[in-house]
Enzyme design. Structure first.
Site, PDB file in Angstrom:
ATOM      1  N   GLU A 199     118.255  15.166  20.515  1.00  0.00           N
ATOM      2  CA  GLU A 199     117.225  14.367  19.422  1.00  0.00           C
ATOM      3  C   GLU A 199     117.555  14.935  18.204  1.00  0.00           C
ATOM      4  O   GLU A 199     117.210  15.629  17.653  1.00  0.00           O
ATOM      5  CB  GLU A 199     115.310  14.978  19.626  1.00  0.00           C
ATOM      6  CG  GLU A 199     114.636  14.289  21.107  1.00  0.00           C
ATOM      7  CD  GLU A 199     115.478  12.788  21.285  1.00  0.00           C
ATOM      8  OE1 GLU A 199     115.369  12.240  20.570  1.00  0.00           O
ATOM      9  OE2 GLU A 199     114.805  12.576  22.869  1.00  0.00           O
ATOM     10  N   CYS A 234     111.704  13.401  12.110  1.00  0.00           N
ATOM     11  CA  CYS A 234     113.098  12.863  12.074  1.00  0.00           C
ATOM     12  C   CYS A 234     112.900  11.096  12.521  1.00  0.00           C
ATOM     13  O   CYS A 234     113.841  10.497  12.352  1.00  0.00           O
ATOM     14  CB  CYS A 234     113.443  13.253  13.911  1.00  0.00           C
ATOM     15  SG  CYS A 234     112.496  13.153  15.535  1.00  0.00           S
TER      16      CYS A 234
HETATM   17  C1  UN1 Z   1     110.429  14.676  15.333  1.00  0.00           C
HETATM   18  O1  UN1 Z   1     110.122  14.093  14.184  1.00  0.00           O
HETATM   19  O2  UN1 Z   1     110.940  15.473  15.870  1.00  0.00           O
HETATM   20  O3  UN1 Z   1     107.249   8.896  16.410  1.00  0.00           O
HETATM   21  C2  UN1 Z   1     109.218  13.755  16.497  1.00  0.00           C
HETATM   22  C3  UN1 Z   1     106.718   9.929  15.621  1.00  0.00           C
HETATM   23  C4  UN1 Z   1     106.582  10.887  16.919  1.00  0.00           C
HETATM   24  C5  UN1 Z   1     107.879  12.455  17.308  1.00  0.00           C
HETATM   25  C6  UN1 Z   1     108.513  12.395  16.123  1.00  0.00           C
HETATM   26  N1  UN1 Z   1     105.738  10.632  17.606  1.00  0.00           N
HETATM   27  O4  UN1 Z   1     107.205   9.873  14.580  1.00  0.00           O
END
Ligand code: UN1
Length: 502
Positions: A257, A291
């Site tokens: 990820e 992210c």
């Molecule tokens: C991340 O930023 O690593 O969709 C995960 C989202 C959250 C998860 C983000 N449920 O923004």
């Protein structure tokens, strides 16, 4: 009370032994004030090997426990998380700088994945497949995979572990977790919470869940170990370029990820009030450190002047402040490095002809903390820093006039995590969701790019790494599939009509 004392009180309440985070050589800091909150003793390459060996031994036991019984452990984990929600959420705010609502939201995401995984523990289905041979049956069976190594980032210091751990446990796998060195305390807290669930569960093997403290050398030892069947790593694309080939070289499995460069498209028919709110949360929420944060926005010429000035006002007025003492919506950047990277990107954007609104440092809490006004940058074209992920609250805004061209631009970046379109036109919407639309793992309509629910598979394409975690059938990444063909006839017909009479 100092943040160190506040953290200690929460850790006491959560059941973490102070020896784990005092007197050691590895410091961690709260981004809220920049003050030191822990001094941990890092693991060494030798202790990593011992940890993996314990996990391997745990696997031999855990894989034989029926999946619905393994689900009971995860049900208890969900109960313990509910009981600890306030304390853990607050600790997330201290350690990662999230607003109270986002700190609690992250723990809620953990509870949700536990509920999901409990149900899943009775649904690890394989197929029955028609065979071409009479008196035969063909089916597939999903088996536990082995030790799962989890490497997580500072920005979701607890939820990402839980997505992996809850699924790994019901799938029959032990977990070894290497949290970010910026957020070790919340990891120790999660382990303590889980240990309460393990004590109530009773029958789980020692070493089912372990935490490694340390930096890149510790992560590397996990990545290179032949005894770690799956490495699930969240972080930058740069990190993934190191982890991916190393695991592939030993034919291990990965769930990667990595970075996102997520965009929104605002079409002529969009509900602009809704788009405004969705973009504001998507781009400024969590101080731009998800992210899934929205980093690029394409606005149709016909609505640009109706939307963008309002958005700039929202950037000017959004509350930036100490997440522990105020209701501010935007908290601190994680550290100075993040601040410097943000300023460098803004400088590059200016050099590429961008008009920067906001982005300056704000005096909050202390000199050692890095709070910024989120930046909106009007760009003449998608060039320079727009093509890269900068892990900070910068939104690059561009005009578009042609729908097909904007989809091309939307997809013309390395990452492929999340995307959204704001439109009430079903042709635009369906095109965006179609094979010639968004090339991301997540494509949304009339909501922002961030804040995904756990029920869907989470992850992205291209330089995001291709992994999927959390909901849907992401569990298959944590199991191995065996195809079984059973002959219950008295003959031995060969497949494809091959004859081999001896
Ligand atoms: C991340 O930023 O690593 O969709 C995960 C989202 C959250 C998860 C983000 N449920 O923004």
């Amino acid at each position: 009370m100092s943040l160190q004392a506040q953290a200690k009180q929460l850790l006491d309440d959560l059941g973490v032994d102070p020896d784990r985070y005092t007197g050691g050589a590895m410091s961690s800091f709260s981004p809220v004030t920049g003050e030191q909150i822990s001094a941990l003793t890092p693991d060494s390459v030798e202790t990593v090997a011992d940890t993996i060996a314990r996990a391997k031994a745990a696997f031999r036991v855990w894989r034989t426990i029926p999946a619905p019984k393994r689900g009971e452990l995860v049900r208890l984990m969900g109960e313990e998380l509910r009981a600890s929600k306030e304390a853990l959420g607050r600790l997330v705010s201290i350690e990662a700088g999230k607003s109270p609502s986002e700190g609690l939201g992250e723990v809620q995401e953990m509870i949700d994945i536990c509920d999901f995984a409990v149900g899943l523990s009775r649904q690890l289905y394989g197929l029955t497949i028609a065979t071409e041979r009479p008196g035969h049956r063909m089916m597939e069976t999903w088996h536990p995979l082995g030790v799962v190594g989890v490497i997580s980032a500072f920005n979701f210091p607890v939820a990402v572990w839980s997505w992996n751990a809850a699924l790994a446990f019901v799938c029959g796998n032990p977990v070894v977790w290497k949290p970010s060195e910026k957020t070790p305390l919340t990891a120790l807290a999660c382990q303590a919470i889980l240990e309460r669930a393990l004590a109530r569960f009773g029958a789980a093997p020692v070493g089912l869940s372990q935490v490694l403290i340390g930096g890149a050398d510790v992560g590397n030892a996990l990545v290179e170990s032949h005894d770690v069947a799956l490495v699930s790593a969240t972080g930058s694309t740069r990190m993934g370029r190191i982890v991916g080939p190393k695991v592939a070289a030993r034919f291990g499995r990965t769930i990667l990820e990595l970075g996102g460069n997520n965009a929104g498209i605002v079409c002529p028919s969009a509900d602009l009030d809704m788009a405004l709110r969705a973009v504001a949360f998507g781009a400024m929420g969590t101080a731009g450190q998800r992210c899934t944060t929205m980093r690029r926005l394409f606005v149709h010429d016909s609505v640009y002047d109706a939307l963008v000035p309002r958005l700039i006002k929202a950037y000017e007025s959004v509350s930036v402040g100490n997440p522990l003492e105020t209701q501010a919506l935007v908290g601190p950047l994680i550290d100075k490095q993040a601040f410097d990277a943000m300023q460098a990107s803004l400088e590059a954007a200016r050099a590429a002809g961008g008009t920067v609104h906001g982005g300056a440092r704000e005096a909050v809490a202390s000199n050692a903390a890095y709070y910024v006004r989120p930046a909106l940058v009007e760009m003449p074209a998608q060039t320079g820093p727009v093509l890269e992920e900068t892990f900070a609250p910068i939104l690059y805004v561009m005009r578009y006039s042609d729908f097909d061209a904007v989809i091309e631009d939307h997809n013309a970046v390395g990452a492929g995590l999340s995307s959204s379109i704001f439109t009430l036109d079903m042709r635009e919407m369906e095109t965006f969701l179609s094979a010639r639309g968004s090339d991301c793992g997540i494509a949304n309509v009339n909501i922002g790019t961030s804040g995904a629910e756990i029920g869907g598979a989470f992850g992205g394409e291209k330089e995001t790494g291709g992994g999927r975690e959390s909901g849907s059938d992401a569990w298959k990444g944590y199991m191995r599939r065996a195809t079984n063909t059973i002959n219950f006839s008295r003959e031995l017909p060969l497949a494809q009509g091959v004859v081999f009479d001896i």
